[in-house]
Scaffold this motif. Sequence first.
Motif, PDB file in Angstrom:
ATOM      1  N   ALA A   1     -34.910 -66.989  79.192  1.00  8.73           N
ATOM      2  CA  ALA A   1     -35.025 -65.494  79.553  1.00  8.73           C
ATOM      3  C   ALA A   1     -33.750 -64.902  79.135  1.00  8.73           C
ATOM      4  CB  ALA A   1     -34.931 -65.651  81.087  1.00  8.73           C
ATOM      5  N   THR A   2     -33.598 -63.548  79.254  1.00  8.42           N
ATOM      6  CA  THR A   2     -32.500 -62.591  78.874  1.00  8.42           C
ATOM      7  C   THR A   2     -31.997 -62.174  80.302  1.00  8.42           C
ATOM      8  OG1 THR A   2     -33.284 -62.023  76.814  1.00  8.42           O
ATOM      9  CG2 THR A   2     -31.563 -60.564  77.555  1.00  8.42           C
ATOM     10  N   LEU A   3     -30.776 -62.178  80.348  1.00  7.90           N
ATOM     11  CA  LEU A   3     -30.002 -61.830  81.395  1.00  7.90           C
ATOM     12  C   LEU A   3     -29.284 -60.568  81.311  1.00  7.90           C
ATOM     13  CD1 LEU A   3     -30.922 -64.705  82.101  1.00  7.90           C
ATOM     14  CD2 LEU A   3     -28.870 -64.943  83.800  1.00  7.90           C
ATOM     15  N   PRO A   4     -29.497 -59.426  81.999  1.00  8.89           N
ATOM     16  CA  PRO A   4     -28.870 -58.181  81.372  1.00  8.89           C
ATOM     17  C   PRO A   4     -27.479 -58.257  82.066  1.00  8.89           C
ATOM     18  CG  PRO A   4     -30.530 -57.782  83.087  1.00  8.89           C
ATOM     19  CD  PRO A   4     -30.752 -59.071  82.642  1.00  8.89           C
ATOM     20  N   GLY A   5     -27.027 -59.060  83.334  1.00  9.81           N
ATOM     21  CA  GLY A   5     -26.059 -59.087  83.943  1.00  9.81           C
ATOM     22  C   GLY A   5     -26.084 -58.510  85.571  1.00  9.81           C
TER      23      GLY A   5
ATOM     24  N   VAL B   1     -33.245 -46.427  91.402  1.00 13.45           N
ATOM     25  CA  VAL B   1     -33.313 -47.730  90.949  1.00 13.45           C
ATOM     26  C   VAL B   1     -34.790 -48.174  90.119  1.00 13.45           C
ATOM     27  CG1 VAL B   1     -32.959 -50.326  91.079  1.00 13.45           C
ATOM     28  CG2 VAL B   1     -31.656 -48.407  92.327  1.00 13.45           C
ATOM     29  N   PRO B   2     -34.797 -48.244  88.899  1.00 13.90           N
ATOM     30  CA  PRO B   2     -36.176 -48.739  88.057  1.00 13.90           C
ATOM     31  C   PRO B   2     -36.769 -50.010  88.571  1.00 13.90           C
ATOM     32  CG  PRO B   2     -34.394 -49.238  86.651  1.00 13.90           C
ATOM     33  CD  PRO B   2     -33.629 -48.800  87.901  1.00 13.90           C
ATOM     34  N   GLU B   3     -38.148 -50.059  88.603  1.00 12.91           N
ATOM     35  CA  GLU B   3     -38.849 -51.378  88.774  1.00 12.91           C
ATOM     36  C   GLU B   3     -38.017 -52.535  87.797  1.00 12.91           C
ATOM     37  OE1 GLU B   3     -43.010 -51.776  89.227  1.00 12.91           O
ATOM     38  OE2 GLU B   3     -42.950 -52.699  87.054  1.00 12.91           O
ATOM     39  N   THR B   4     -37.871 -53.613  88.783  1.00 11.97           N
ATOM     40  CA  THR B   4     -37.004 -54.739  87.879  1.00 11.97           C
ATOM     41  C   THR B   4     -37.641 -55.997  88.236  1.00 11.97           C
ATOM     42  OG1 THR B   4     -35.068 -53.421  88.467  1.00 11.97           O
ATOM     43  CG2 THR B   4     -34.613 -55.534  87.681  1.00 11.97           C
ATOM     44  N   LYS B   5     -37.878 -56.914  87.117  1.00 11.00           N
ATOM     45  CA  LYS B   5     -38.405 -58.120  87.341  1.00 11.00           C
ATOM     46  C   LYS B   5     -36.834 -59.107  87.953  1.00 11.00           C
ATOM     47  CE  LYS B   5     -40.833 -59.742  84.011  1.00 11.00           C
ATOM     48  NZ  LYS B   5     -41.427 -60.479  82.822  1.00 11.00           N
ATOM     49  N   ILE B   6     -37.505 -59.966  88.904  1.00 11.75           N
ATOM     50  CA  ILE B   6     -36.094 -60.720  89.228  1.00 11.75           C
ATOM     51  C   ILE B   6     -36.471 -62.120  89.692  1.00 11.75           C
ATOM     52  CG2 ILE B   6     -35.049 -58.484  90.294  1.00 11.75           C
ATOM     53  CD1 ILE B   6     -35.884 -59.669  93.339  1.00 11.75           C
ATOM     54  N   ALA B   7     -35.777 -63.133  89.598  1.00  6.28           N
ATOM     55  CA  ALA B   7     -35.738 -64.432  90.073  1.00  6.28           C
ATOM     56  C   ALA B   7     -34.668 -64.460  91.465  1.00  6.28           C
ATOM     57  CB  ALA B   7     -35.477 -65.289  89.211  1.00  6.28           C
ATOM     58  N   SER B   8     -35.614 -65.032  92.431  1.00  9.04           N
ATOM     59  CA  SER B   8     -34.474 -65.043  93.947  1.00  9.04           C
ATOM     60  C   SER B   8     -34.574 -66.338  94.554  1.00  9.04           C
ATOM     61  CB  SER B   8     -35.118 -63.922  94.507  1.00  9.04           C
ATOM     62  OG  SER B   8     -36.492 -64.128  95.015  1.00  9.04           O
ATOM     63  N   ILE B   9     -33.888 -66.676  95.346  1.00  4.79           N
ATOM     64  CA  ILE B   9     -33.743 -67.639  96.283  1.00  4.79           C
ATOM     65  C   ILE B   9     -33.493 -67.303  97.695  1.00  4.79           C
ATOM     66  CG2 ILE B   9     -32.871 -69.677  96.865  1.00  4.79           C
ATOM     67  CD1 ILE B   9     -32.141 -70.382  94.033  1.00  4.79           C
TER      68      ILE B   9
ATOM     69  N   ILE C   1     -40.266 -65.967  91.595  1.00  6.87           N
ATOM     70  CA  ILE C   1     -40.330 -64.823  90.499  1.00  6.87           C
ATOM     71  C   ILE C   1     -41.155 -63.643  91.048  1.00  6.87           C
ATOM     72  CG2 ILE C   1     -40.756 -63.937  88.199  1.00  6.87           C
ATOM     73  CD1 ILE C   1     -38.767 -66.066  88.129  1.00  6.87           C
ATOM     74  N   ARG C   2     -40.449 -62.239  91.209  1.00  6.15           N
ATOM     75  CA  ARG C   2     -41.213 -61.229  91.671  1.00  6.15           C
ATOM     76  C   ARG C   2     -40.880 -59.912  91.031  1.00  6.15           C
ATOM     77  NH1 ARG C   2     -38.699 -58.073  95.547  1.00  6.15           N
ATOM     78  NH2 ARG C   2     -36.701 -58.845  96.428  1.00  6.15           N
ATOM     79  N   VAL C   3     -41.275 -58.914  91.264  1.00  7.08           N
ATOM     80  CA  VAL C   3     -40.891 -57.496  90.767  1.00  7.08           C
ATOM     81  C   VAL C   3     -40.567 -56.725  92.005  1.00  7.08           C
ATOM     82  CG1 VAL C   3     -41.591 -55.373  89.702  1.00  7.08           C
ATOM     83  CG2 VAL C   3     -42.536 -57.652  88.870  1.00  7.08           C
ATOM     84  N   GLU C   4     -39.218 -56.165  91.697  1.00  5.78           N
ATOM     85  CA  GLU C   4     -38.403 -55.449  92.689  1.00  5.78           C
ATOM     86  C   GLU C   4     -38.965 -54.119  92.453  1.00  5.78           C
ATOM     87  OE1 GLU C   4     -35.349 -54.470  95.706  1.00  5.78           O
ATOM     88  OE2 GLU C   4     -36.698 -56.142  95.452  1.00  5.78           O
TER      89      GLU C   4
ATOM     90  N   PHE D   1     -33.968 -60.249  85.068  1.00  7.77           N
ATOM     91  CA  PHE D   1     -34.096 -60.822  84.009  1.00  7.77           C
ATOM     92  C   PHE D   1     -35.217 -60.310  83.003  1.00  7.77           C
ATOM     93  CE2 PHE D   1     -36.959 -63.101  86.161  1.00  7.77           C
ATOM     94  CZ  PHE D   1     -38.273 -63.413  85.554  1.00  7.77           C
ATOM     95  N   ASP D   2     -35.228 -60.550  81.920  1.00  6.01           N
ATOM     96  CA  ASP D   2     -36.344 -60.074  80.897  1.00  6.01           C
ATOM     97  C   ASP D   2     -36.896 -61.262  80.217  1.00  6.01           C
ATOM     98  OD1 ASP D   2     -36.146 -57.310  81.100  1.00  6.01           O
ATOM     99  OD2 ASP D   2     -34.215 -57.380  80.037  1.00  6.01           O
ATOM    100  N   GLY D   3     -38.077 -61.465  80.436  1.00  2.68           N
ATOM    101  CA  GLY D   3     -38.929 -62.514  79.528  1.00  2.68           C
ATOM    102  C   GLY D   3     -39.869 -63.178  80.768  1.00  2.68           C
TER     103      GLY D   3
END
Length: 274
Positions: free
Chosen positions: A160-164, A123-131, A200-203, A188-190
């Motif tokens: 932001a762009t949401l890849p799904g 799984v590549p490094e991914t920017k995420i929003a989380s709760i 907001i963090r990077v997985e 997300f991207d952006g």
Amino acid sequence: MLTISEFGRRTGLSHKALRLYDVSGLLPPAQVDPSNGYRLYDEEQLERARRISVLRQLDMPLTTIAEVLAKSDEEALIRLDRWWAAEEATTAARRATLEYLRDRLSRSGSPGLSPRPVLIRDVPETKIASIRSDTDQQSLIGVIVTSTDDIRRYLESAGATLPGGSWVIYHGAVTPEAEATVEVCVPFDGLVDPSGSIAIRVEPAHREAYCTITMDECVYPRIMLAYDLVGDWVRSTGEATAGPPREVYLPDCHLLPRDQPAVDIAQPILERKP
């Protein structure tokens, strides 16, 4: 001004309910007679009281009712729809749980999960929003649905762009008797700033073992068989875990037929050095 009896008659609310809504701050009387303590209500409060009555008929919690009433009608409609979507998802999960139990009782000794492979992926490094939320098993579905919707709405409003897709990380064991922390994550991207409960963090990039299940299988306790499958595979192969387990939801998985692959049960593992 209306007495509590007249106000209750016109709104369909009992004295007990009106006293509860007064104490909770949902519907305090317009005036309290200082000499006898009688509660008096204004006719302008009738519409608010009727809305509370209807929402309580839906078994909406008082805290959620307060959120709905605090918003404009347009915003309240959005909050109502989000809450109802969570309720429907919870009902669907309970129905699937009942069907699972009926199946186990009628076919004693049969496997509860059909055989399937455990696979590995990077799984590549991914920017995420989380709760992050603390929840038990009963409230879990509602927490996931509501948090995912909150995050997506915020990301979309921020451009932001949401890849799904999305996933839920389990930082503890969620059971019917005990709460644990879960983290609902949306990639997300952006450029987006954190807001309130949304972080907001990077997985980090990682490798994970996983198996795929259907929406019908994605209910407690049947889903635990999938966790067992992945966990047993990790132990039998001597792999080392590298983080908490997670459920990875395919894009629009709720729209897929309930017997089609929709969710991955995944366990991060350490990459083996050559």
